[in-house]
Design a protein around this motif. Structure first.
Motif, PDB file in Angstrom:
ATOM      1  N   GLY A  69       0.870  -1.161   0.000  1.00 57.53           N
ATOM      2  CA  GLY A  69       0.000   0.000   0.000  1.00 57.53           C
ATOM      3  C   GLY A  69       0.908   1.212   0.000  1.00 57.53           C
ATOM      4  O   GLY A  69       1.654   1.450  -0.935  1.00 57.53           O
ATOM      5  N   GLU A  70       0.861   1.985   1.065  1.00 56.18           N
ATOM      6  CA  GLU A  70       1.884   3.012   1.276  1.00 56.18           C
ATOM      7  C   GLU A  70       3.075   2.311   1.904  1.00 56.18           C
ATOM      8  O   GLU A  70       3.258   2.313   3.118  1.00 56.18           O
ATOM      9  CB  GLU A  70       1.359   4.129   2.184  1.00 56.18           C
ATOM     10  CG  GLU A  70       0.276   4.989   1.575  1.00 56.18           C
ATOM     11  CD  GLU A  70       0.798   5.936   0.524  1.00 56.18           C
ATOM     12  OE1 GLU A  70       1.999   6.298   0.593  1.00 56.18           O
ATOM     13  OE2 GLU A  70       0.027   6.317  -0.375  1.00 56.18           O
ATOM     14  N   GLY A  71       3.880   1.667   1.084  1.00 54.76           N
ATOM     15  CA  GLY A  71       4.932   0.795   1.574  1.00 54.76           C
ATOM     16  C   GLY A  71       4.404  -0.625   1.719  1.00 54.76           C
ATOM     17  O   GLY A  71       3.333  -0.986   1.216  1.00 54.76           O
ATOM     18  N   VAL A  72       5.143  -1.459   2.426  1.00 53.63           N
ATOM     19  CA  VAL A  72       4.779  -2.870   2.581  1.00 53.63           C
ATOM     20  C   VAL A  72       3.528  -2.992   3.453  1.00 53.63           C
ATOM     21  O   VAL A  72       3.415  -2.340   4.501  1.00 53.63           O
ATOM     22  CB  VAL A  72       5.944  -3.661   3.207  1.00 53.63           C
ATOM     23  CG1 VAL A  72       5.535  -5.114   3.451  1.00 53.63           C
ATOM     24  CG2 VAL A  72       7.172  -3.601   2.295  1.00 53.63           C
ATOM     25  N   VAL A  80      -7.665   1.949   1.658  1.00 54.47           N
ATOM     26  CA  VAL A  80      -8.846   2.702   1.243  1.00 54.47           C
ATOM     27  C   VAL A  80      -8.481   3.655   0.112  1.00 54.47           C
ATOM     28  O   VAL A  80      -9.185   3.754  -0.899  1.00 54.47           O
ATOM     29  CB  VAL A  80      -9.446   3.490   2.430  1.00 54.47           C
ATOM     30  CG1 VAL A  80     -10.654   4.308   1.986  1.00 54.47           C
ATOM     31  CG2 VAL A  80      -9.794   2.552   3.574  1.00 54.47           C
ATOM     32  N   GLN A  81      -7.393   4.358   0.289  1.00 52.95           N
ATOM     33  CA  GLN A  81      -6.965   5.350  -0.694  1.00 52.95           C
ATOM     34  C   GLN A  81      -6.843   4.717  -2.077  1.00 52.95           C
ATOM     35  O   GLN A  81      -6.288   3.636  -2.221  1.00 52.95           O
ATOM     36  CB  GLN A  81      -5.620   5.926  -0.273  1.00 52.95           C
ATOM     37  CG  GLN A  81      -5.058   6.981  -1.212  1.00 52.95           C
ATOM     38  CD  GLN A  81      -3.768   7.568  -0.673  1.00 52.95           C
ATOM     39  OE1 GLN A  81      -3.649   7.829   0.518  1.00 52.95           O
ATOM     40  NE2 GLN A  81      -2.802   7.791  -1.554  1.00 52.95           N
ATOM     41  N   PRO A  82      -7.397   5.349  -3.118  1.00 49.35           N
ATOM     42  CA  PRO A  82      -7.253   4.813  -4.474  1.00 49.35           C
ATOM     43  C   PRO A  82      -5.787   4.646  -4.851  1.00 49.35           C
ATOM     44  O   PRO A  82      -4.955   5.467  -4.457  1.00 49.35           O
ATOM     45  CB  PRO A  82      -7.919   5.894  -5.347  1.00 49.35           C
ATOM     46  CG  PRO A  82      -8.898   6.549  -4.417  1.00 49.35           C
ATOM     47  CD  PRO A  82      -8.221   6.564  -3.079  1.00 49.35           C
ATOM     48  N   PRO A  83      -5.488   3.547  -5.567  1.00 48.19           N
ATOM     49  CA  PRO A  83      -6.396   2.569  -6.187  1.00 48.19           C
ATOM     50  C   PRO A  83      -6.635   1.329  -5.325  1.00 48.19           C
ATOM     51  O   PRO A  83      -6.436   0.209  -5.787  1.00 48.19           O
ATOM     52  CB  PRO A  83      -5.661   2.213  -7.464  1.00 48.19           C
ATOM     53  CG  PRO A  83      -4.202   2.255  -7.051  1.00 48.19           C
ATOM     54  CD  PRO A  83      -4.096   3.355  -6.031  1.00 48.19           C
ATOM     55  N   VAL A 446       1.770   5.359  -7.224  1.00 45.32           N
ATOM     56  CA  VAL A 446       1.161   5.784  -5.974  1.00 45.32           C
ATOM     57  C   VAL A 446       1.804   5.011  -4.825  1.00 45.32           C
ATOM     58  O   VAL A 446       2.148   3.832  -4.954  1.00 45.32           O
ATOM     59  CB  VAL A 446      -0.367   5.562  -6.008  1.00 45.32           C
ATOM     60  CG1 VAL A 446      -0.701   4.076  -6.119  1.00 45.32           C
ATOM     61  CG2 VAL A 446      -1.043   6.154  -4.774  1.00 45.32           C
ATOM     62  N   GLY A 447       1.993   5.685  -3.706  1.00 46.89           N
ATOM     63  CA  GLY A 447       2.607   5.042  -2.556  1.00 46.89           C
ATOM     64  C   GLY A 447       4.125   5.100  -2.619  1.00 46.89           C
ATOM     65  O   GLY A 447       4.722   5.457  -3.632  1.00 46.89           O
TER      66      GLY A 447
END
Length: 478
Positions: A69-72, A80-83, A446-447
């Motif tokens: 996601g935002e990192g591992v 939740v945040q797209p995508p 993203v992320g």
């Protein structure tokens, strides 16, 4: 050989040469049964092999051992945040509408159930949901299973994307699924309560907005903004960062259309009133990324200075045009004329816009990184690569949309067409296991990812886009 006979022979030869070329270059349209089968194959893989309790992250390794996601991401976290989860859930809904196959509605409902689990007590969502009550990203969930922070966020389309998905699914169920309906209405009520008296929204809220905040028009700081005026809790103040105006406007207008409740249109108009107040005076009639309660541009993160923001200015005008489309009140249209002219005059030599323009001078403003610090600069030759310092101007788009909204009311459900060639390309790229595999080419993702060129991964964004495109193509066949 007589000339007439020679001409006839030449004509037949020409036809014999042209027809095979034409046949070779005309791509055969995929039939409905093939599209349906491949959609189901891809969706089955994603639903059965990729999902965690119905939810999703951004990226997966092809063997599904790594999740990002935002990192591992841990095995018990979804995004939740797209995508992330709402993006995939929306794609399942598109597929359901195109096929009437309950498989896709069930998959969308599972995604909604995962989101409902992670709805915060403050009514919105943060970027991640952690199903482990002792997990490092767990938050104070409305269901009582969490703990810790209660920060409902409008950053990066987090709460907005969840609400758009839940509202659309609520309508699909004719408002009869109690859990989905309650979550959507709870989130919308919390969003309305978070709106400030002047119509603005903060980046983050934990409860209702302060009703005593002043309502004033934007102005330039009367102090040295480069060294003064930093606010630690900038997230509590008025924010336009990362498309907030446009995404919140879309939520409110969708809610007004879906629920027929006048509160949502009034809140959209109130947000439009804030955007009118937030337009900076001459010589820079654009919009800042972040404002203090006295409506002066302020610092956000250490690489986000007080400035006129190209990207946020485009988004502010896009939101105003959306509000005008519904209300037909020209006060929401009028700021766009000056704003578009300002952006036109502020284009960089390559036609892009800078993310930031220095207050009053309008010089493109950047940051260089020195260790853990950032230094203001006018030099764009050595920019950090973690941030979008330049953006497409979209001035032509704003001009075209202005002309269009003067003629048309808001249109719902419009989507680009998908050609047979597009559909074939998507179908061919699906592998035997039902995966769309992406190879990293050093593009910005993203992320905070750490892929190397050549690394392969499975992308929720690619899955969702391809499923939506195939659904759109399928609808066009009817």
């Amino acid at each position: 050989m007589p000339s007439a006979v020679r001409l006839l022979v030449f004509t037949f030869c020409l036809i014999g040469w042209v027809l095979p070329v034409a046949a070779a270059t005309t791509e055969q349209s995929p039939n409905a049964s093939r599209v349906l089968a491949q959609m189901k194959k891809a969706a089955t893989f994603y639903r059965s092999q990729v999902a965690v309790r119905g939810g999703y992250v951004y990226f997966y390794s092809p063997d599904l051992k790594q999740r990002y996601g935002e990192g591992v991401a841990s095995p018990e976290q979804i995004w939740v945040q797209p995508p992330g989860t709402p993006t995939v859930g929306m794609a399942f809904l598109d597929a359901y509408e195109a096929t009437s196959d309950s498989f896709y509605l069930d998959a969308a409902t599972e995604a909604a159930t995962a989101l409902i689990y992670g709805q915060l007590q403050s009514g919105g969502w943060t970027n991640c949901i952690d199903f482990n009550p002792q997990g490092e990203r767990v938050a104070l969930y409305r269901n009582g299973h969490g703990k810790g922070k209660n920060n409902s966020s409008l950053d990066d389309d987090q709460t907005q994307s969840a609400l758009r998905f839940l509202m659309r699914l609520d309508k699909t169920y004719n408002f009869e699924n109690e859990a989905i309906h309650t979550a959507a209405k709870t989130g919308l009520d919390a969003l309305l309560e978070a709106q400030c008296p002047n119509g603005a929204f903060p980046q983050v809220w934990t409860g209702p907005a302060d009703s005593s905040l002043p309502i004033v028009k934007a102005s330039y700081p009367d102090y040295d903004w480069k060294t003064e005026g930093r606010v630690k809790n900038y997230w509590d103040m008025y924010t336009l960062n990362d498309g907030l105006a446009g995404s919140v406007t879309e939520v409110l207008l969708d809610a007004s259309e879906i629920y027929k409740d006048p509160r949502y249109l009034e809140a959209a108009k109130k947000l439009g009133d804030f955007l009118i107040l937030a337009q900076m005076p001459d010589p820079q009639p654009g919009w800042a990324q972040q404002y203090s309660y006295d409506m002066k541009p302020i610092w956000a993160r250490k690489f986000e200075p007080p400035a006129i923001a190209g990207r946020e200015s485009v988004d502010a005008m896009d939101a105003l045009l959306s509000i005008f489309q519904v209300t037909r009140d020209r006060k929401y249209l009028d700021p766009c004329g000056k704003g578009i002219a300002y952006l036109e005059s502020s284009k960089l030599p390559n036609g892009q816009l800078a993310r930031y323009y220095e207050l009053k001078t309008n010089r493109p403003l950047y940051m260089n990184r020195e260790g853990k610090s950032y230094v203001l600069t006018y030099d764009d030759s050595n920019l950090p690569d973690h941030y979008g310092w330049k953006t497409n101007s979209k001035v032509a788009y704003l001009k075209e949309r202005t002309n269009r909204v003067l003629k048309l009311a808001r249109q719902y459900g419009s989507r680009r067409s998908v050609s047979a060639s597009d559909a074939n390309r998507i179908l061919r790229s699906l592998d035997s296991e039902g995966r769309w595999i992406t190879t990293f080419k050093n593009e910005r993702l993203v992320g905070d990812q750490r892929f190397k060129p050549g690394d392969q991964f499975i992308s929720s964004e690619t899955f969702a886009e391809n499923l939506v495109d195939l659904s759109t193509y399928l609808k066009s066949m009817n």
